[in-house]
Enzyme design. Structure first.
Site, PDB file in Angstrom:
ATOM      1  N   GLY A   1       0.880  -1.173   0.000  1.00 28.03           N
ATOM      2  CA  GLY A   1       0.000   0.000   0.000  1.00 28.03           C
ATOM      3  C   GLY A   1       0.909   1.211   0.000  1.00 28.03           C
TER       4      GLY A   1
ATOM      5  N   GLN B   1       7.020  -3.936   0.323  1.00 28.27           N
ATOM      6  CA  GLN B   1       7.409  -4.501   1.631  1.00 28.27           C
ATOM      7  C   GLN B   1       8.805  -3.962   1.998  1.00 28.27           C
ATOM      8  OE1 GLN B   1       6.120  -7.181  -0.845  1.00 28.27           O
ATOM      9  NE2 GLN B   1       4.310  -6.099  -0.170  1.00 28.27           N
TER      10      GLN B   1
HETATM   11  P1  GDP Z   1       5.004   2.717   1.756  1.00 31.02           P
HETATM   12  O1  GDP Z   1       4.253   1.442   1.808  1.00 31.02           O
HETATM   13  O2  GDP Z   1       6.442   2.553   2.116  1.00 31.02           O
HETATM   14  O3  GDP Z   1       4.852   3.457   0.467  1.00 31.02           O
HETATM   15  O4  GDP Z   1       4.379   3.644   2.888  1.00 31.02           O
HETATM   16  P2  GDP Z   1       2.797   3.822   3.231  1.00 31.02           P
HETATM   17  O5  GDP Z   1       2.164   4.671   2.191  1.00 31.02           O
HETATM   18  O6  GDP Z   1       2.173   2.518   3.542  1.00 31.02           O
HETATM   19  O7  GDP Z   1       2.897   4.551   4.625  1.00 31.02           O
HETATM   20  C1  GDP Z   1       3.569   5.746   4.778  1.00 31.02           C
HETATM   21  C2  GDP Z   1       2.597   6.757   5.389  1.00 31.02           C
HETATM   22  O8  GDP Z   1       3.328   7.858   5.875  1.00 31.02           O
HETATM   23  C3  GDP Z   1       1.635   7.335   4.377  1.00 31.02           C
HETATM   24  O9  GDP Z   1       0.440   7.645   5.028  1.00 31.02           O
HETATM   25  C4  GDP Z   1       2.333   8.606   3.911  1.00 31.02           C
HETATM   26  O10 GDP Z   1       1.422   9.582   3.426  1.00 31.02           O
HETATM   27  C5  GDP Z   1       2.982   9.056   5.183  1.00 31.02           C
HETATM   28  N1  GDP Z   1       4.246   9.783   5.074  1.00 31.02           N
HETATM   29  C6  GDP Z   1       5.294   9.560   4.239  1.00 31.02           C
HETATM   30  N2  GDP Z   1       6.315  10.367   4.536  1.00 31.02           N
HETATM   31  C7  GDP Z   1       5.920  11.107   5.603  1.00 31.02           C
HETATM   32  C8  GDP Z   1       6.558  12.108   6.423  1.00 31.02           C
HETATM   33  O11 GDP Z   1       7.722  12.465   6.238  1.00 31.02           O
HETATM   34  N3  GDP Z   1       5.820  12.619   7.466  1.00 31.02           N
HETATM   35  C9  GDP Z   1       4.535  12.220   7.713  1.00 31.02           C
HETATM   36  N4  GDP Z   1       3.894  12.766   8.740  1.00 31.02           N
HETATM   37  N5  GDP Z   1       3.917  11.288   6.965  1.00 31.02           N
HETATM   38  C10 GDP Z   1       4.611  10.741   5.948  1.00 31.02           C
HETATM   39  P1  IMO Z   2       4.357  -1.958   1.741  1.00 28.16           P
HETATM   40  O1  IMO Z   2       4.858  -2.179   0.338  1.00 28.16           O
HETATM   41  C1  IMO Z   2       3.966  -3.570   5.767  1.00 28.16           C
HETATM   42  C2  IMO Z   2       3.412  -7.910   6.084  1.00 28.16           C
HETATM   43  C3  IMO Z   2       2.089  -8.392   6.630  1.00 28.16           C
HETATM   44  C4  IMO Z   2       2.532  -9.669   7.296  1.00 28.16           C
HETATM   45  C5  IMO Z   2       3.589 -10.212   6.350  1.00 28.16           C
HETATM   46  C6  IMO Z   2       3.076 -11.250   5.372  1.00 28.16           C
HETATM   47  O2  IMO Z   2       3.141  -1.108   1.820  1.00 28.16           O
HETATM   48  O3  IMO Z   2       5.463  -1.510   2.623  1.00 28.16           O
HETATM   49  P2  IMO Z   2       1.593 -11.102   3.170  1.00 28.16           P
HETATM   50  O4  IMO Z   2       0.213 -10.570   2.953  1.00 28.16           O
HETATM   51  O5  IMO Z   2       2.636 -10.451   2.348  1.00 28.16           O
HETATM   52  O6  IMO Z   2       1.649 -12.592   3.070  1.00 28.16           O
HETATM   53  O7  IMO Z   2       1.912 -10.773   4.728  1.00 28.16           O
HETATM   54  O8  IMO Z   2       4.072  -9.086   5.633  1.00 28.16           O
HETATM   55  N1  IMO Z   2       3.317  -6.991   4.924  1.00 28.16           N
HETATM   56  C7  IMO Z   2       3.531  -5.674   4.987  1.00 28.16           C
HETATM   57  N2  IMO Z   2       3.782  -4.880   6.049  1.00 28.16           N
HETATM   58  N3  IMO Z   2       3.946  -3.052   4.522  1.00 28.16           N
HETATM   59  C8  IMO Z   2       3.735  -3.851   3.451  1.00 28.16           C
HETATM   60  O9  IMO Z   2       3.847  -3.420   2.192  1.00 28.16           O
HETATM   61  C9  IMO Z   2       3.466  -5.217   3.667  1.00 28.16           C
HETATM   62  N4  IMO Z   2       3.180  -6.259   2.863  1.00 28.16           N
HETATM   63  C10 IMO Z   2       3.103  -7.335   3.633  1.00 28.16           C
HETATM   64  O10 IMO Z   2       1.547  -7.456   7.546  1.00 28.16           O
HETATM   65  O11 IMO Z   2       3.169  -9.376   8.514  1.00 28.16           O
HETATM   66 MG    MG Z   3       2.558   0.600   2.749  1.00 33.02          MG
END
Ligand code: GDP
Ligand code: IMO
Ligand code: MG
Length: 460
Positions: A59, A253
């Site tokens: 995500g 991940q």
């Molecule tokens: P990803 O899976 O590594 O792309 O990260 P996600 O989108 O799952 O989670 C990162 C969250 O942190 C998202 O809600 C972003 O909008 C938010 N985010 C990213 N960089 C920053 C930051 O520097 N500060 C804050 N407050 N939020 C951030």
């Molecule tokens: P992004 O790309 C955080 C975690 C799940 C679980 C384990 C196995 O957004 O960083 P799965 O569904 O892959 O078999 O789950 O991996 N997990 C993540 N945790 N960010 C993710 O993706 C994840 N994708 C899987 O929570 O512990």
């Molecule tokens: Mg994510």
């Protein structure tokens, strides 16, 4: 060791060829990779963003002028209109998610269909894979030791690839595709029956509205998939590279969830390390140049397994969760929050070869003193020892070594220039830099909020 390799790092590219850089998470996921990819694209260096592993378990959040888009399967270059988007052979594709995201993007004014290319060798997540994922978790829960997956069918889809019974994206174009999916589904239903008879797993009708509805949605999505650009992506990427174009590989991940080097079995089912970029896209390793590693100023984790740096004070952990909106972008589950874990981070840098670091969420700091984990301890038969090497199983870790340093409250939200950074945050960044000095990495950019412009450059 890693130090020497990185210092001597050379890229062996024929003249005029483009290169591939990769962005990977160095913690347990959700470090803000999506935002950093979006940020890197504004420099105009890359012509495409390519997913090389994982599936809709990812995500990746993108924020732009009040618009928020969470990409599960569509690469994070989608909000840049001139960037091509590639889904590589190493990805397990959830077609329903893919089609939904394409539609969401259309509604936001971004038609990606002409610039999205899907490898004919990418793998299909079938409509029964998520049920198998849930059934497996149900069984593990009974036996003790749920993984805490995202329920997106990732494990079963990759299992079917290894067992050579899964289907490829290219298969949807074959005349006997219906027969192929029927055969696979029959096998899956038998397995689901085993979970039912042996462990009492019932397909949760209420939540999923059953298999029939899942199949209908999936069939519709497959029909739309056939209209998209399915191709020999390895060939296309090599063509682009020969034209001198550069590509950014998007990791999903993170290193600590890698199927081989994470905390097995509390991992995902793919190799998240940048070594997999080449296999997951079909390119030789000689094209790989910079590895951007992404971390948060603290650490978060969702799912099962030990989390050594977890903040012990529950109220403080909750405060981090609330301030950082630490709820999964895919499942909505609350993320556990911990201090920055330098012991794990060093391990992740050594494994990944990351040479440029993004630190996000530097705006979130809730106490005037923060901790950093610098080592792990293990206690056996009343004897405590400090671990010299990263352990095979994180549940061997019975304690951590921490250092305490001054925090900076919420002073740095939205800071976009090095000059405006509070002195406490500057000293935290220098502290991290010093702790990683022998690894020869640069902290290139620091995030101070979720929007595209919320960051400042730190080291050149
Ligand atoms: P990803 O899976 O590594 O792309 O990260 P996600 O989108 O799952 O989670 C990162 C969250 O942190 C998202 O809600 C972003 O909008 C938010 N985010 C990213 N960089 C920053 C930051 O520097 N500060 C804050 N407050 N939020 C951030
Ligand atoms: P992004 O790309 C955080 C975690 C799940 C679980 C384990 C196995 O957004 O960083 P799965 O569904 O892959 O078999 O789950 O991996 N997990 C993540 N945790 N960010 C993710 O993706 C994840 N994708 C899987 O929570 O512990
Ligand atoms: Mg994510």
């Amino acid at each position: 060791m890693a130090n020497k390799i990185l210092k001597n790092k050379k890229v062996y590219l024929p003249k005029g060829q483009g290169f591939i850089d990769a962005v990977v998470g160095l913690q347990w996921g959700d470090e803000g990779k999506g935002k950093n990819i979006d940020q890197l694209l504004s420099k105009g260096t890359y012509s495409a963003v390519a997913r090389f592993q994982g599936g809709a378990n990812a995500g990746h959040t993108l924020k732009l002028g009040g618009v928020t888009f969470v990409g599960h399967i569509v690469p994070s270059g989608c909000l840049h209109k001139n960037i091509e988007l590639y889904i590589g052979n190493g990805v397990v594709v959830d077609v329903v998610s893919l089609i939904n995201e394409i539609k969401q993007l259309q509604d936001l004014g971004f038609d990606v269909t002409k610039r999205l290319y899907i490898s004919n060798r990418a793998k299909l997540v079938s409509f029964l894979h998520p049920f198998l994922d849930q059934a497996d978790e149900f069984m593990r829960n009974k036996l003790g030791g749920k993984i805490g997956t995202t329920s997106r069918g990732i494990g079963p889809a990759y299992s079917d690839v290894r067992a050579r019974r899964g289907l490829l994206i290219g298969d949807v174009l074959l005349p006997d595709f219906e027969q192929k999916i029927a055969t696979l589904s029959e096998f899956h239903l038998n397995v689901l029956n085993m979970y039912k008879e042996k462990y009492g797993f019932e397909i949760p009708q209420e939540k999923t509205k059953g298999i029939r509805e899942a199949k209908e949605k999936w069939d519709n999505a497959v029909r739309e998939l056939k209209r998209l650009q399915i191709c020999d992506l390895s060939f296309l990427i090599q063509k682009r590279l020969s034209e001198g174009k550069n590509i950014l590989a998007e990791g999903a991940q993170a290193v600590m969830l890698d199927v081989d080097f994470g905390d097995f079995p509390f991992v995902t089912s793919s190799n998240t390390l940048p070594a997999n970029v080449c296999l997951g896209l079909g390119v030789p390793h000689t094209y790989l140049r910079d590895i951007y590693g992404v971390i948060k100023a603290y650490t978060t984790k969702v799912g099962g397994g030990n989390f050594p740096s977890r903040i012990a004070n529950q109220a403080l952990e909750k405060a981090f969760q609330d301030a950082g909106h630490e709820f999964g972008a895919t499942t909505g589950r609350p993320r556990m929050c911990g201090w920055l874990d330098l012991f794990a981070l060093r391990h992740a840098i050594e494994l990944s070869g990351a040479n440029k670091i993004f630190i996000n969420k530097a705006d979130i700091c809730l106490s005037d003193k923060i901790k950093v984990v610098t080592g792990y301890k293990n206690k056996e038969k009343n004897k405590e020892k400090v671990l010299k090497e990263f352990p095979l199983y994180l549940n061997e870790v019975t304690g951590v070594i921490t250092e305490q340093i001054p925090g900076w409250g919420n002073k740095n939200y939205g800071v976009n220039s090095k000059k405006k950074v509070s002195k406490e945050l500057a000293s935290y960044l220098n502290y991290i830099k010093n702790k990683l000095a022998d690894l020869n990495v640069k902290i290139i950019s620091v995030g101070t909020g979720p929007d595209r412009e919320h960051f400042f450059e730190w080291e050149k």
